[in-house]
Design an enzyme around this catalytic site. Structure first.
Site, mmCIF file in Angstrom:
data_model
loop_
_atom_site.group_PDB
_atom_site.id
_atom_site.type_symbol
_atom_site.label_atom_id
_atom_site.label_comp_id
_atom_site.label_asym_id
_atom_site.label_seq_id
_atom_site.Cartn_x
_atom_site.Cartn_y
_atom_site.Cartn_z
ATOM 1 N N GLU A 74 0.839 -1.190 0.000
ATOM 2 C CA GLU A 74 0.000 0.000 0.000
ATOM 3 C C GLU A 74 0.876 1.242 0.000
ATOM 4 O O GLU A 74 1.773 1.375 0.840
ATOM 5 C CB GLU A 74 -0.892 0.047 1.245
ATOM 6 C CG GLU A 74 -1.938 -1.033 1.319
ATOM 7 C CD GLU A 74 -2.901 -0.790 2.483
ATOM 8 O OE1 GLU A 74 -4.088 -1.047 2.323
ATOM 9 O OE2 GLU A 74 -2.443 -0.345 3.564
ATOM 10 N N CYS A 75 0.628 2.148 -0.934
ATOM 11 C CA CYS A 75 1.300 3.436 -0.996
ATOM 12 C C CYS A 75 2.825 3.250 -0.936
ATOM 13 O O CYS A 75 3.425 2.776 -1.884
ATOM 14 C CB CYS A 75 0.795 4.363 0.099
ATOM 15 S SG CYS A 75 1.139 6.109 -0.210
ATOM 16 N N GLY A 76 3.479 3.594 0.181
ATOM 17 C CA GLY A 76 4.925 3.410 0.260
ATOM 18 C C GLY A 76 5.345 1.975 0.041
ATOM 19 O O GLY A 76 6.371 1.698 -0.582
ATOM 20 N N THR A 133 -1.399 -0.898 -4.368
ATOM 21 C CA THR A 133 -2.281 0.249 -4.570
ATOM 22 C C THR A 133 -1.651 1.479 -3.931
ATOM 23 O O THR A 133 -0.920 1.382 -2.943
ATOM 24 C CB THR A 133 -3.656 0.038 -3.906
ATOM 25 O OG1 THR A 133 -3.485 -0.023 -2.482
ATOM 26 C CG2 THR A 133 -4.324 -1.236 -4.389
#
Length: 436
Positions: free
Chosen positions: A326-328, A427
């Site tokens: 997720e993200c990072g 994501t």
């Protein structure tokens, strides 16, 4: 539900966190069992709440969560003496309505729970005019009760007298007046407050907030404003555990996990094990899924690139079992990451993503998505909600398959948001709930 209060303000940066943390610690020191909550998708404030109260704090989000899930999360307050909800943005601010629960506004949670609002008013640059703002907040929604006001950043006795007289003249009690004090500010960086684990002498700072709030606010009056909640408890999980045994990355580069997800997975019997990429650790080979949360990989790119045990261990794991970022965490699964100084660091290379922090671009907002392919988020066709907040520019997505299609809070399509390759997926948004 126990008596509760929703701590809100007419705008962001008005002093909600100062008052919320101060009240949480002050009541906790007085022997009151306080259950904290946070409106909206913020994942840093709940960690501060937990330090202040000694109890896990949970996000409540009327845009991203079904009403049943919110009620289920409110059940965490069943054994508390007092519930305190820290609001987000302005009291009535949110997105466009998506579903049954609301727009994501703090006011939605006040209306759903029946807990009154304690309004924090930053009166710097005004005096009697603050009464107009307070009065407007009390009348905009009939289902939201503003029970009292705490003034913040009061400059002098004269300033306080003018503002208090005007607000109480409008029929709204003032239960606290906090003087301007730069020592109360908590350290910030580009995604909000610096995470608690990186703040030196954090308990000393929270105690300072509690000392100020206790000395400049009327704690008995504030507690008397709290009213019993009216929402009924349910048992609706945010999302079933994506595996029985889950390896979760956790260190200074991977810090953003929503407490309600981790709690729900554990309650459903999942076993969560922790590994630290910064300590050059890979996921436990006996687990069934590796999950890389968001955080600050851009601050640790060199170490992550040089940690061969972590990178090789994750590649081996991904050859037979699912990995999700997720993200990072998604960025770390990509090919490379350019940091703020313009230096590129090779990442794990399980996806084609390339990201760049040297010229920042803000990506912020709710996301509602329908899955196109299988992943730990669910089967094709499943619908999920999440929140995106980062400053990375996407410079390449590679030839990976799309994981989902998504829209923002205004129902506008969002691109370059997620991808998948084999058993690996990622994501840019942080998952909040599965909605169907």
């Amino acid at each position: 539900m126990p008596p509760g209060l929703v701590i809100a303000a007419p705008r962001s940066s008005g002093g909600k966190t100062t008052v919320a943390l101060g009240l949480m610690r002050a009541f906790q020191r007085g022997g009151v069992a306080v259950q904290p909550f946070k409106n909206g998708p913020d994942y840093i404030d709940p960690a501060f709440h937990a330090r202040a109260c000694g109890r896990a704090s949970f996000n409540l989000d009327s845009w991203a969560m079904p009403a049943g899930l919110i009620s289920s999360l409110l059940a965490h307050a069943s054994d508390a003496d007092l519930a305190l909800v820290e609001g987000s943005m302005g009291l009535f601010d949110g997105g466009a309505r998506r579903g049954e629960a609301g727009i994501g506004a703090t006011a939605d949670i006040a209306a759903l729970t029946g807990w009154p609002v304690l309004l924090v008013l930053d009166v710097s640059g005004q005096a009697q005019s603050a009464a107009a703002i307070a009065l407007g907040c009390t009348t905009l929604r009939a289902d939201v009760v503003v029970a009292g006001v705490v003034l913040n950043r009061v400059a002098s006795d004269r300033h306080q007298q003018l503002a208090v007289s005007a607000i109480e003249g409008a029929g709204i009690p003032v239960v606290g007046c906090i003087r301007r004090n730069d020592d109360l500010a908590l350290a910030e960086r580009h995604l909000g407050l610096v995470p608690p684990g990186e703040v030196t002498q954090l308990d000393t700072q929270i105690d300072l907030l509690a000392d100020v709030v206790a000395s400049q606010c009327d704690l008995p009056k504030i507690r008397a404003l709290a009213q019993a909640g009216r929402a009924s408890a349910t048992n609706e999980p945010a999302m079933p555990p994506p595996a029985q045994r889950i390896a979760i990355a956790q260190d200074a580069a991977f810090v953003f996990t929503y407490p309600h997800l981790m709690s729900a997975w554990r309650a459903a019997g999942a076993e969560l094990t922790i590994f630290s990429p910064l300590a050059d650790q890979g996921p436990d080979p006996s687990t069934e899924l590796a999950w890389l949360p968001g955080g600050y990989p851009e601050l640790h790119g060199g170490r992550l690139a040089g940690n061969a045990v972590f990178q090789e261990g994750l590649r081996r794991f991904a050859s037979t079992r699912p990995v999700h970022g997720e993200c990072g965490g998604y960025m770390v699964l990509g090919q490379g990451l350019v940091d703020a100084a313009g230096i590129r660091h090779a990442m794990v290379g399980l996806l084609g993503l390339e990201t760049d922090f040297s010229k920042r671009k803000l990506h912020l907002g709710y996301r509602a998505a329908r899955l196109l392919g299988p992943s730990p988020l669910g089967s094709p066709g499943a619908r999920v909600t999440g929140h995106e907040f980062h400053y990375a520019r996407v410079t390449a997505m590679g030839n990976d398959e799309p994981l989902l299609e998504a829209v923002d809070a205004s129902s506008q399509p969002v691109s370059d948001l997620a991808s998948r390759r084999g058993l690996v997926s990622g994501t840019f948004f942080h998952l909040i709930a599965r909605t169907e």
